[in-house]
Design an enzyme around this catalytic site. Structure first.
Site, PDB file in Angstrom:
ATOM      1  N   HIS A 112     108.350 -19.353 -10.755  1.00 58.78           N
ATOM      2  CA  HIS A 112     109.330 -18.998  -9.722  1.00 58.78           C
ATOM      3  C   HIS A 112     110.385 -18.082 -10.305  1.00 58.78           C
ATOM      4  O   HIS A 112     110.469 -17.882 -11.522  1.00 58.78           O
ATOM      5  CB  HIS A 112     110.018 -20.252  -9.166  1.00 58.78           C
ATOM      6  CG  HIS A 112     110.895 -20.964 -10.164  1.00 58.78           C
ATOM      7  ND1 HIS A 112     110.378 -21.731 -11.192  1.00 58.78           N
ATOM      8  CD2 HIS A 112     112.234 -21.005 -10.306  1.00 58.78           C
ATOM      9  CE1 HIS A 112     111.358 -22.225 -11.914  1.00 58.78           C
ATOM     10  NE2 HIS A 112     112.514 -21.797 -11.412  1.00 58.78           N
ATOM     11  N   ARG A 282     122.551 -25.234 -17.015  1.00 60.82           N
ATOM     12  CA  ARG A 282     122.277 -23.901 -16.475  1.00 60.82           C
ATOM     13  C   ARG A 282     123.448 -23.393 -15.636  1.00 60.82           C
ATOM     14  O   ARG A 282     124.005 -24.137 -14.833  1.00 60.82           O
ATOM     15  CB  ARG A 282     121.027 -23.970 -15.588  1.00 60.82           C
ATOM     16  CG  ARG A 282     120.428 -22.616 -15.286  1.00 60.82           C
ATOM     17  CD  ARG A 282     119.230 -22.741 -14.384  1.00 60.82           C
ATOM     18  NE  ARG A 282     119.631 -22.665 -13.003  1.00 60.82           N
ATOM     19  CZ  ARG A 282     118.803 -22.638 -11.962  1.00 60.82           C
ATOM     20  NH1 ARG A 282     117.503 -22.658 -12.168  1.00 60.82           N
ATOM     21  NH2 ARG A 282     119.239 -22.576 -10.726  1.00 60.82           N
TER      22      ARG A 282
HETATM   23  C1  SIN Z   1     114.655 -23.573 -14.443  1.00 54.38           C
HETATM   24  O1  SIN Z   1     113.693 -23.327 -13.734  1.00 54.38           O
HETATM   25  O2  SIN Z   1     115.753 -23.080 -14.257  1.00 54.38           O
HETATM   26  C2  SIN Z   1     114.480 -24.510 -15.600  1.00 54.38           C
HETATM   27  C3  SIN Z   1     113.853 -23.844 -16.766  1.00 54.38           C
HETATM   28  C4  SIN Z   1     113.652 -24.778 -17.913  1.00 54.38           C
HETATM   29  O3  SIN Z   1     113.994 -25.963 -17.824  1.00 54.38           O
HETATM   30  O4  SIN Z   1     113.130 -24.353 -18.936  1.00 54.38           O
END
Ligand code: SIN
Length: 291
Positions: A112, A282
Site C-alpha cells: 500500500h 510513525r
Molecule cells: C506502515 O505501513 O506504515 C507500517 C510499516 C512498518 O511497520 O514497517
C-alpha cells in the site's frame, strides 16, 4: 553573545561526514554518519534531494526522543494527523505501529501507500524503530517511477489519461474484518469512508517524474471503466510492480529511522515474527492535492 555566535557559525560550517548511497536500483538510499537532530541546512537540503531522487531514505543508529522525532518531522512540513492509528500517549502527532507477542495481525501487512484515499494524500511518513523482533519484521519498499518506466509503450499509452478512485472504508471502517482483527490499535472507525480520485500515472508534484499511483491497499477502481476490465488492469499493474526488481527490503535495527515518499513508493510490513513484539512510531507529513 559573540562566543555563542561563533559557535553557531562553526556548527554550520563543520565538515559533514554524511554519506548517501543507493539501497537498490529502483528505490531507497542509506544515509550514514549523521544525527538527524543536528542536521545543518546543507545536510538537510542534500537529504531532501536524495529523498526525491530515491523515494525512501534509511538512517541507522538514531537516538530520538518523541520530541526529536516531531522536530525532525516538522522540518519536512506540517504534520498530518492520521485519523485511524492509535496515538502515542501524550504525543498526538505520533501514530503507534505496534504488534504485541500475542497478536496475530500486523499493521501495514500488505502492499500500500499511505493516505491515497485523501484528496491531498500525506507527502511522506517517518517511521522510527523502538523495538524490533529478533528476526523478521522487515519492510519491503517498491519504486513507482522505475516500475512505470519499465512498462511497455502500449501499456503506457493505455493508462496515460486514466484516473482511479481510492477509499478506506474496507480497511478502517466499522465493517472491515481487517480492522476488527487489528482491534484497538485502530481507532475512529466511524470516521472512515473518505474517497478520492487521482491519476493512475502521477507526475510527481515536486519532481515531475512519472510514476504509477495505484495500490492494492486503497485503490478501489478505475474511473469510467467497466469494473471487470478495471480490476483486470489494476491486477496487471500490481503484478508488474510486485516484481522483485522494483523492490528494496529493509531489515530493521532498533534506532533506525525511515522516511518514504507516498507519491512515489509502496511499502509492505512483513508479518513473519509471531510471538515477538515489534513497536515503531510513525509521523506523517502533509501533502498536496494530486493532479
Ligand atoms: C506502515 O505501513 O506504515 C507500517 C510499516 C512498518 O511497520 O514497517
Amino acid at each position: 553573545t559573540r562566543s555563542q555566535y561563533k559557535f553557531q557559525k562553526e556548527t554550520e560550517q563543520r565538515e559533514s561526514d554524511m554519506q548517501i548511497s543507493k539501497a537498490s536500483e529502483a528505490v531507497g538510499a542509506i544515509v550514514e554518519n549523521v544525527d538527524v537532530t543536528r542536521l545543518n541546512d546543507q545536510e538537510f537540503a542534500d537529504i531532501r534531494r536524495a529523498f526525491l531522487d530515491h523515494g525512501t531514505l534509511f538512517f541507522r543508529n538514531q537516538k530520538l526522543t518523541p520530541e526529536d522525532h516531531i522536530a525532525f518531522a516538522k522540518r519536512w512540513g506540517a504534520i498530518d494527523l492520521n485519523r485511524f492509528f492509535k496515538r502515542r500517549d501524550g504525543y498526538p502527532e505520533i501514530a503507534e505501529v505496534l504488534k504485541e507477542p500475542d497478536q496475530q495481525i500486523n499493521i501495514g501487512g500488505g502492499w500500500h501507500t499511505d493516505h491515497s484515499y485523501d484528496e491531498a494524500p500525506a507527502m511522506g511518513s517517518i517511521l522510527y524503530a523502538l523495538e524490533i523482533p529478533p528476526s523478521g519484521g522487515d519492510t519491503l519498499f517498491a519504486g513507482m517511477a522505475a516500475a512505470y518506466e519499465a512498462l511497455d509503450d502500449g501499456m503506457k499509452d493505455r493508462i496515460k489519461d486514466l484516473k482511479a478512485r481510492h477509499g478506506n472504508a474496507h480497511v478502517f471502517g466499522e465493517e472491515s474484518p481487517y480492522r476488527k482483527a487489528v482491534g484497538d490499535r485502530y481507532t475512529n472507525a466511524d470516521q472512515a469512508g473518505q474517497t478520492a480520485v487521482h491519476p493512475v500515472v502521477l507526475a510527481h508534484p515536486e519532481t515531475g517524474v512519472k510514476g504509477l499511483y495505484v495500490n492494492p491497499g486503497f485503490t478501489l477502481e478505475i474511473v469510467d471503466m467497466e469494473p471487470a476490465e478495471g480490476q483486470a488492469l489494476l491486477q496487471e499493474l500490481y503484478d508488474h510492480i510486485m516484481q522483485d526488481r522494483f523492490h528494496h527490503r529493509h531489515v530493521w535495527r532498533e534506532g533506525d529511522l525511515a522516511i518514504w515518499d507516498n507519491r512515489s513508493t509502496w511499502h509492505y510490513a512483513m508479518n513473519d515474527y509471531q510471538g515477538h513484539r515489534r513497536y515503531l512510531n510513525r509521523i506523517t507529513i502533509e501533502g498536496v492535492a494530486l493532479a
